[in-house]
Design an enzyme around this catalytic site. Structure first.
Site, PDB file in Angstrom:
ATOM      1  N   ALA A   1      30.651  34.560  42.651  1.00 44.15           N
ATOM      2  CA  ALA A   1      32.094  34.368  42.797  1.00 44.15           C
ATOM      3  C   ALA A   1      32.789  34.655  41.478  1.00 44.15           C
ATOM      4  CB  ALA A   1      32.412  32.943  43.240  1.00 44.15           C
ATOM      5  N   ASP A   2      33.885  35.377  41.556  1.00 36.00           N
ATOM      6  CA  ASP A   2      34.726  35.552  40.383  1.00 36.00           C
ATOM      7  C   ASP A   2      35.823  34.497  40.327  1.00 36.00           C
ATOM      8  OD1 ASP A   2      34.310  38.424  38.859  1.00 36.00           O
ATOM      9  OD2 ASP A   2      33.497  38.372  40.882  1.00 36.00           O
ATOM     10  N   ARG A   3      36.156  33.934  41.495  1.00 36.57           N
ATOM     11  CA  ARG A   3      37.102  32.825  41.535  1.00 36.57           C
ATOM     12  C   ARG A   3      36.962  32.105  42.877  1.00 36.57           C
ATOM     13  NH1 ARG A   3      42.840  32.345  38.993  1.00 36.57           N
ATOM     14  NH2 ARG A   3      42.128  34.222  37.919  1.00 36.57           N
TER      15      ARG A   3
ATOM     16  N   ALA B   1      36.907  34.737  45.917  1.00 39.47           N
ATOM     17  CA  ALA B   1      37.015  36.142  45.530  1.00 39.47           C
ATOM     18  C   ALA B   1      35.701  36.580  44.917  1.00 39.47           C
ATOM     19  CB  ALA B   1      38.155  36.334  44.530  1.00 39.47           C
TER      20      ALA B   1
END
Length: 386
Positions: free
Chosen positions: A252-254, A262
């Site tokens: 996950a990037d966010r 995301a």
């Protein structure tokens, strides 16, 4: 840390090197990143990538720059030193807008240096030393957090599928040692399953258009001697239909406050497939990737990448054609070429990330444990910080 573990980041105080991931898997070359402009460019160009690694490289590059220019910084007032650090951190955050880890690290270090101003007998040297030590601690903590994520995730998957062996996992993009300080998040879970002989096979997607799966994840799996198979992105449905996959594990990037996540483009479609086939869909994310200030995925800014990444493929040439001659491809790393594979004038849509709705996610694994949906079907993400 096992000696065989790949290192994307090599750091000693006053010196930082990163493994240039644009050259992998054919060349393993470390490049110096000893100041903020070089770090910004390395992150923007994806010589280093992966949300945790981006944050670590950014803050360590500034630490190195401050260490190596300490004599000039010493002449500044403490307030000027803090102002300089904050400006450089703000600039670094602009290199990749979607991944929250960098913004999170920058925010924590800005708060720390601001608080240090109130210390008795504060000097600019104290400000700089405080920053450097905190940045170094972030590097060490990332390794510890990754190993904890690996353990928690492997245990959860084993319990969820009711197996302690013959577990087959699909992963997307690259979430291993090359995307972190070491060990990895989603790939760390795969490592943990493999270390207990619970994993029978791992599958990784190619991850178009930047091919982090085929270039990087496949490279790590081979390096770690984990039984694995590479698939193209559009083979995932058939894989789930025919090969008894236990879980899909992604990074996950966010992660928004409601669990919307995301991650690398293509993650959303894998989550839809997992729901259709009844396969567990697991997100691996350190708490530095959890953004409680972003209420849902609608608030996540998605980075748009240049169209040429889709139109052009680049790589070293080969001196034989295995389709005709048999055997392994012989790679000429000195002869790197680019090939355009689409018609002139075609438009390109190239988002770097997509957002997977929380409804399609079964578990979010952090270093503090696994967050599952409550009785109302909602991820209480604040529990990840307890």
């Amino acid at each position: 840390m096992a000696s065989s573990t790949l290192l994307a980041i090599k750091y000693t105080r006053g010196s930082l090197e990163i493994l240039d991931q644009l050259l992998l898997p054919h060349q393993s070359i470390y490049i110096p990143v000893n100041d903020v402009p070089t770090a910004w460019q390395a992150i923007k160009s994806m010589q280093v990538r992966g949300a945790p690694a981006i944050a670590i490289v950014a803050v360590l590059a500034l630490a190195v720059e401050l260490n190596n220019s300490s004599s000039s910084t010493a002449s500044d007032s403490p307030k000027s030193a803090v102002k300089l650090i904050h400006e450089k951190l703000d600039y670094l955050v602009t290199s990749r807008p979607t991944a929250v880890n960098l913004a999170d690290a920058a925010g924590k270090l800005k708060a720390l240096t601001q608080d240090t101003l109130s210390a008795q007998d504060v000097t600019s040297n104290l400000i700089v030393t405080t920053f450097i030590e905190a940045a170094e601690q972030m590097l060490l903590k990332d390794v510890e957090d990754n190993k904890a994520i690996g353990h928690h995730g492997a245990t959860w998957i084993s319990n969820a599928v009711g197996k302690t062996s013959d577990i087959r996992v699909l992963t997307h993009c690259n979430t291993g040692s090359l995307a972190t300080a070491s060990y990895g998040t989603a790939l760390g879970i795969i490592r943990s399953l493999h270390s207990t002989s619970s994993l029978s096979h791992a599958y990784c997607t190619e991850t178009r258009p930047y091919n982090q799966g085929s270039r990087l994840t496949a490279y790590e799996l081979v390096h770690e001697k984990i039984p694995a198979t590479l698939i193209t992105d559009n083979m995932a449905a058939v894989l789930l239909q025919q090969h008894n996959i236990s879980a899909i594990v992604v990074g996950a990037d966010r992660v928004a406050a409601n669990g919307d996540t995301a991650n690398k483009i293509g993650t959303y479609q894998l989550a839809i497939l997992a729901k259709f086939f009844g396969v567990k869909f697991v997100v691996a994310a350190p708490t530095t990737s959890v953004d409680l200030n972003t209420k849902s995925g609608e608030g996540i800014k998605i980075e748009q990448r240049p169209g040429w990444e889709v139109l052009v493929v680049s790589g070293p040439t080969v001196t034989n054609n295995p389709a005709k001659e048999g055997g392994e491809v012989v790679v000429n790393v000195e002869d790197v070429r680019s090939v355009k594979q689409a018609a002139n004038g075609i438009g390109v849509f190239n988002p770097s990330f997509d957002v997977t709705p929380a409804a399609l996610i079964d578990a979010i694994v952090t270093e503090n444990g696994v967050v599952e949906k409550n009785a109302d079907g909602v991820f209480p993400m604040e529990e990840a910080f307890k």
